[in-house]
Enzyme design. Structure first.
Site, mmCIF file in Angstrom:
data_model
loop_
_atom_site.group_PDB
_atom_site.id
_atom_site.type_symbol
_atom_site.label_atom_id
_atom_site.label_comp_id
_atom_site.label_asym_id
_atom_site.label_seq_id
_atom_site.Cartn_x
_atom_site.Cartn_y
_atom_site.Cartn_z
ATOM 1 N N SER A 91 0.952 -1.314 -0.138
ATOM 2 C CA SER A 91 0.071 -0.085 0.052
ATOM 3 C C SER A 91 0.895 1.205 0.188
ATOM 4 C CB SER A 91 -1.062 0.033 1.105
ATOM 5 O OG SER A 91 -0.159 -0.094 2.452
ATOM 6 N N TRP A 92 2.035 1.239 0.852
ATOM 7 C CA TRP A 92 2.858 2.550 0.981
ATOM 8 C C TRP A 92 3.515 2.749 -0.325
ATOM 9 C CZ3 TRP A 92 2.686 7.056 1.995
ATOM 10 C CH2 TRP A 92 3.653 7.679 2.685
ATOM 11 N N LYS B 187 7.713 4.334 17.253
ATOM 12 C CA LYS B 187 6.296 4.810 17.522
ATOM 13 C C LYS B 187 5.279 3.605 17.177
ATOM 14 C CE LYS B 187 5.364 4.708 12.980
ATOM 15 N NZ LYS B 187 4.376 4.499 12.319
ATOM 16 N N GLU C 172 4.816 -4.279 11.397
ATOM 17 C CA GLU C 172 6.499 -4.013 12.139
ATOM 18 C C GLU C 172 6.564 -3.792 13.348
ATOM 19 O OE1 GLU C 172 8.944 -3.922 10.404
ATOM 20 O OE2 GLU C 172 8.889 -3.548 8.328
ATOM 21 N N ASN D 273 -0.610 -1.491 13.324
ATOM 22 C CA ASN D 273 -0.102 -1.565 14.652
ATOM 23 C C ASN D 273 -1.128 -1.457 15.581
ATOM 24 O OD1 ASN D 273 2.903 -2.200 14.205
ATOM 25 N ND2 ASN D 273 2.487 -0.392 13.049
ATOM 26 N N ASP E 73 4.328 11.403 13.762
ATOM 27 C CA ASP E 73 3.933 9.875 13.075
ATOM 28 C C ASP E 73 3.230 9.353 14.537
ATOM 29 O OD1 ASP E 73 3.902 8.020 11.717
ATOM 30 O OD2 ASP E 73 6.127 7.549 11.416
ATOM 31 N N THR F 137 -0.376 7.241 14.195
ATOM 32 C CA THR F 137 -0.374 5.865 14.254
ATOM 33 C C THR F 137 -1.123 5.449 15.486
ATOM 34 O OG1 THR F 137 1.839 5.915 13.430
ATOM 35 C CG2 THR F 137 1.294 3.604 14.145
ATOM 36 N N SER G 160 -4.049 2.476 11.054
ATOM 37 C CA SER G 160 -2.752 1.790 11.498
ATOM 38 C C SER G 160 -2.717 0.243 11.580
ATOM 39 C CB SER G 160 -2.417 2.806 12.647
ATOM 40 O OG SER G 160 -1.205 1.914 13.374
#
Length: 337
Positions: free
Chosen positions: A14-15, A195, A285, A260, A248, A252, A258
């Protein structure tokens, strides 16, 4: 930037796809590489990336490749947007196909397991100096889903070499995507990686039913931990008050986009780590970064109570509620230490 650049984007998630769309909008020749031929065919034939950016139409100028050699031919810049665990192998794989000295950029956020190294350190180790013109980290508060629809986004281009940071700033800048430069690549990379740990915690609080007070406390004290560990590596504390730090962290820890945060929410709701990974279907991640950061903290004797608590939940099956109670009952301290 007036001059059209040839830019190879490694990674069609996606990124990677969203950043490719920005570059294509800016008039550059963009080649996006994927190891999945079916994904390459879909991007080239239908101009969509249905798994990662469903419902988004991609620019027809964006071309996908499964052959690294062809994708890297005469390229001016190489942008890594792949999971941290794949960075070392892919960077070694591309070396035979690099001709000239392209600018090396990465927009991934994490720490390598085992070595605990930042991504720029891996790239510098694997790509010989004569085959690169600077290594730049691109980081900040940004969700691919929003960049893909041209929502306003501001991030940071970080490199010890100002010229390389400004090059990346210039190829990306437009009326919806603003880029600032920063020479503190250590702080920018650590802010972007760490983060994610705090975002897992923020999601867990929501999953457990806690409110805004708890989330604000976690984010603020989480930023203190990020700054503390970053400072032990010589990062500028002011970097963590910028886009790649608190910026960030905010996005997030507060957004359903997000992974995460969503992983943490499922954790708070009682789901197992295996269930969470299977349900997400994409790399989270923050889970692996928690382990690396915990080990770094032990190694450098830096106190990271929130990171340690999340590590205990993820890797030692500690009960989430009990861990929060222990955090709240730690010995009282001065806030500014």
């Amino acid at each position: 930037m007036d001059n059209k650049q040839i830019i190879t984007v490694l990674g069609a998630g996606s990124w990677g796809t969203a950043l490719s769309m920005v570059l294509a909008d800016n008039g550059h020749e963009v080649r996006i590489w994927s190891h999945k031929q079916s994904q390459v065919d879909e991007i080239n034939d239908l101009h969509v990336n249905s798994h990662y950016l469903p419902g988004k139409q991609l620019p027809k100028e964006l071309t996908a490749f499964s052959d690294l050699k062809v994708a890297l031919e005469n390229t001016d810049a190489i942008l890594f947007v792949i999971p941290t665990k794949a960075i070392r192998q892919v960077s070694a794989d591309i070396v035979p196909f690099i001709h000239g000295k392209p600018v090396i950029i990465h927009a991934s956020k994490g720490l390598e397991q085992g070595t605990h190294k930042r991504i720029s350190e891996i790239l510098i180790e694997e790509i010989p100096e004569e085959k690169r013109n600077g290594v730049v980290a691109l980081s900040g508060p940004s969700h691919a889903e929003e960049v893909a629809v041209k929502d306003l986004t501001t991030i940071t281009s970080a490199c010890h070499q100002t010229e390389s940071a400004e090059y990346v700033q210039n190829i990306f800048m437009n009326d919806y995507f603003r880029v600032y430069t920063n020479q503190d690549i250590v702080g920018v990379e650590l802010g972007g990686a760490l983060k994610n740990i705090i975002a897992v915690g923020a999601g867990a609080l929501v999953g457990l039913g806690y409110g805004d007070n708890a989330k604000a406390a976690l984010m603020t004290r989480g930023l203190a931990e990020i700054t503390r560990l970053g400072g032990s590596f010589g990062a500028d504390p002011l970097t963590f008050l910028g886009l790649s730090g608190v910026g960030d962290l905010i996005v997030t820890c507060t957004s359903i986009h997000s992974r995460n945060w969503r992983a943490g929410k499922m954790l708070g709701e009682g789901k197992s780590l295996d269930e969470i990974v299977e349900n997400m279907g994409m790399i989270i991640e923050g889970l692996s970064t928690t382990k690396a950061a915990y080990e770094l903290a032990v190694q450098k004797n830096v106190e990271l109570p929130i990171t340690t608590a999340i590590y205990e939940v993820l890797y030692n099956n500690a009960d989430v509620k009990e861990v929060i109670t222990e955090l709240m009952n730690r010995v009282g301290k001065n806030e500014i230490e």
